[in-house]
Motif scaffolding. Structure first.
Motif, PDB file in Angstrom:
ATOM      1  N   ARG A  34       0.825  -1.212   0.000  1.00  0.00           N
ATOM      2  CA  ARG A  34       0.000   0.000   0.000  1.00  0.00           C
ATOM      3  C   ARG A  34       0.855   1.256   0.000  1.00  0.00           C
ATOM      4  O   ARG A  34       0.511   2.256  -0.626  1.00  0.00           O
ATOM      5  CB  ARG A  34      -0.936  -0.026   1.195  1.00  0.00           C
ATOM      6  N   ALA A  35       1.996   1.218   0.704  1.00  0.00           N
ATOM      7  CA  ALA A  35       2.895   2.379   0.711  1.00  0.00           C
ATOM      8  C   ALA A  35       3.467   2.632  -0.674  1.00  0.00           C
ATOM      9  O   ALA A  35       3.556   3.780  -1.112  1.00  0.00           O
ATOM     10  CB  ALA A  35       4.010   2.165   1.729  1.00  0.00           C
ATOM     11  N   VAL A  36       3.845   1.571  -1.365  1.00  0.00           N
ATOM     12  CA  VAL A  36       4.371   1.725  -2.730  1.00  0.00           C
ATOM     13  C   VAL A  36       3.274   2.233  -3.660  1.00  0.00           C
ATOM     14  O   VAL A  36       3.509   3.091  -4.508  1.00  0.00           O
ATOM     15  CB  VAL A  36       4.961   0.398  -3.228  1.00  0.00           C
ATOM     16  N   ALA A  37       2.062   1.729  -3.486  1.00  0.00           N
ATOM     17  CA  ALA A  37       0.948   2.193  -4.316  1.00  0.00           C
ATOM     18  C   ALA A  37       0.658   3.670  -4.061  1.00  0.00           C
ATOM     19  O   ALA A  37       0.388   4.426  -5.004  1.00  0.00           O
ATOM     20  CB  ALA A  37      -0.293   1.350  -4.049  1.00  0.00           C
ATOM     21  N   LEU A  38       0.749   4.076  -2.805  1.00  0.00           N
ATOM     22  CA  LEU A  38       0.528   5.490  -2.480  1.00  0.00           C
ATOM     23  C   LEU A  38       1.602   6.366  -3.103  1.00  0.00           C
ATOM     24  O   LEU A  38       1.306   7.426  -3.672  1.00  0.00           O
ATOM     25  CB  LEU A  38       0.492   5.682  -0.961  1.00  0.00           C
ATOM     26  N   ASP A  39       2.855   5.923  -3.037  1.00  0.00           N
ATOM     27  CA  ASP A  39       3.939   6.686  -3.652  1.00  0.00           C
ATOM     28  C   ASP A  39       3.770   6.770  -5.158  1.00  0.00           C
ATOM     29  O   ASP A  39       3.960   7.832  -5.760  1.00  0.00           O
ATOM     30  CB  ASP A  39       5.278   6.039  -3.307  1.00  0.00           C
ATOM     31  N   SER A  40       3.385   5.657  -5.771  1.00  0.00           N
ATOM     32  CA  SER A  40       3.165   5.655  -7.217  1.00  0.00           C
ATOM     33  C   SER A  40       2.019   6.574  -7.605  1.00  0.00           C
ATOM     34  O   SER A  40       2.090   7.284  -8.618  1.00  0.00           O
ATOM     35  CB  SER A  40       2.891   4.230  -7.680  1.00  0.00           C
ATOM     36  N   MET A  41       0.978   6.574  -6.805  1.00  0.00           N
ATOM     37  CA  MET A  41      -0.178   7.413  -7.119  1.00  0.00           C
ATOM     38  C   MET A  41       0.152   8.893  -6.985  1.00  0.00           C
ATOM     39  O   MET A  41      -0.262   9.708  -7.820  1.00  0.00           O
ATOM     40  CB  MET A  41      -1.337   7.059  -6.197  1.00  0.00           C
ATOM     41  N   THR A  42       0.933   9.257  -5.974  1.00  0.00           N
ATOM     42  CA  THR A  42       1.294  10.673  -5.831  1.00  0.00           C
ATOM     43  C   THR A  42       2.237  11.117  -6.942  1.00  0.00           C
ATOM     44  O   THR A  42       2.137  12.245  -7.423  1.00  0.00           O
ATOM     45  CB  THR A  42       1.934  10.934  -4.464  1.00  0.00           C
ATOM     46  N   THR A  43       3.126  10.220  -7.383  1.00  0.00           N
ATOM     47  CA  THR A  43       4.009  10.559  -8.494  1.00  0.00           C
ATOM     48  C   THR A  43       3.210  10.738  -9.777  1.00  0.00           C
ATOM     49  O   THR A  43       3.440  11.674 -10.556  1.00  0.00           O
ATOM     50  CB  THR A  43       5.073   9.468  -8.669  1.00  0.00           C
ATOM     51  N   THR A  44       2.249   9.854  -9.994  1.00  0.00           N
ATOM     52  CA  THR A  44       1.398   9.959 -11.174  1.00  0.00           C
ATOM     53  C   THR A  44       0.576  11.247 -11.142  1.00  0.00           C
ATOM     54  O   THR A  44       0.406  11.930 -12.154  1.00  0.00           O
ATOM     55  CB  THR A  44       0.475   8.742 -11.255  1.00  0.00           C
ATOM     56  N   THR A  45       0.093  11.590  -9.970  1.00  0.00           N
ATOM     57  CA  THR A  45      -0.691  12.818  -9.831  1.00  0.00           C
ATOM     58  C   THR A  45       0.172  14.050 -10.104  1.00  0.00           C
ATOM     59  O   THR A  45      -0.285  14.999 -10.761  1.00  0.00           O
ATOM     60  CB  THR A  45      -1.298  12.881  -8.422  1.00  0.00           C
ATOM     61  N   ALA A  46       1.410  14.034  -9.628  1.00  0.00           N
ATOM     62  CA  ALA A  46       2.305  15.163  -9.907  1.00  0.00           C
ATOM     63  C   ALA A  46       2.569  15.282 -11.410  1.00  0.00           C
ATOM     64  O   ALA A  46       2.592  16.392 -11.956  1.00  0.00           O
ATOM     65  CB  ALA A  46       3.615  15.000  -9.144  1.00  0.00           C
ATOM     66  N   GLY A  47       2.750  14.145 -12.072  1.00  0.00           N
ATOM     67  CA  GLY A  47       2.932  14.175 -13.524  1.00  0.00           C
ATOM     68  C   GLY A  47       1.707  14.706 -14.241  1.00  0.00           C
ATOM     69  O   GLY A  47       1.820  15.469 -15.210  1.00  0.00           O
TER      70      GLY A  47
END
Length: 91
Positions: A34-47
């Motif tokens: 879940r932590a990795v998914a959260l990090d991936s989602m925030t990176t995607t959102t920033a992009g």
């Protein structure tokens, strides 16, 4: 195909990717997943914010995306440190 339509397709794909990582965030079997998914989602959102800033020609979205990415990085480091310290979800 214009440059704007290319950016719009990229934005749609990033939002679709964010939706898939949201599913992983909600259904992740372990806390590190879940932590990795959260990090991936925030990176995607920033992009997505950067692409939206390019499409609308508003630089403020790019600035907000940079601050959001830095805060996301700090939060990810804090979560990882907590998980290692408490050995939560690590076999």
């Amino acid at each position: 195909m214009t440059a704007i339509s290319v950016f719009m397709w990229a934005l749609v794909l990033l939002l679709f990717s964010a939706m898939l990582t949201l599913i992983r965030l909600l259904l992740g079997p372990t806390i590190p997943d879940r932590a990795v998914a959260l990090d991936s989602m925030t990176t995607t959102t920033a992009g997505a914010m950067v692409i939206y800033g390019v499409i609308t020609k508003q630089a403020v979205f790019i600035d907000v995306a940079l601050v959001y990415a830095v805060l996301s990085y700090i939060a990810t480091l804090y979560i990882a440190r907590y998980l290692v310290k408490k050995k939560v979800g690590i076999a």
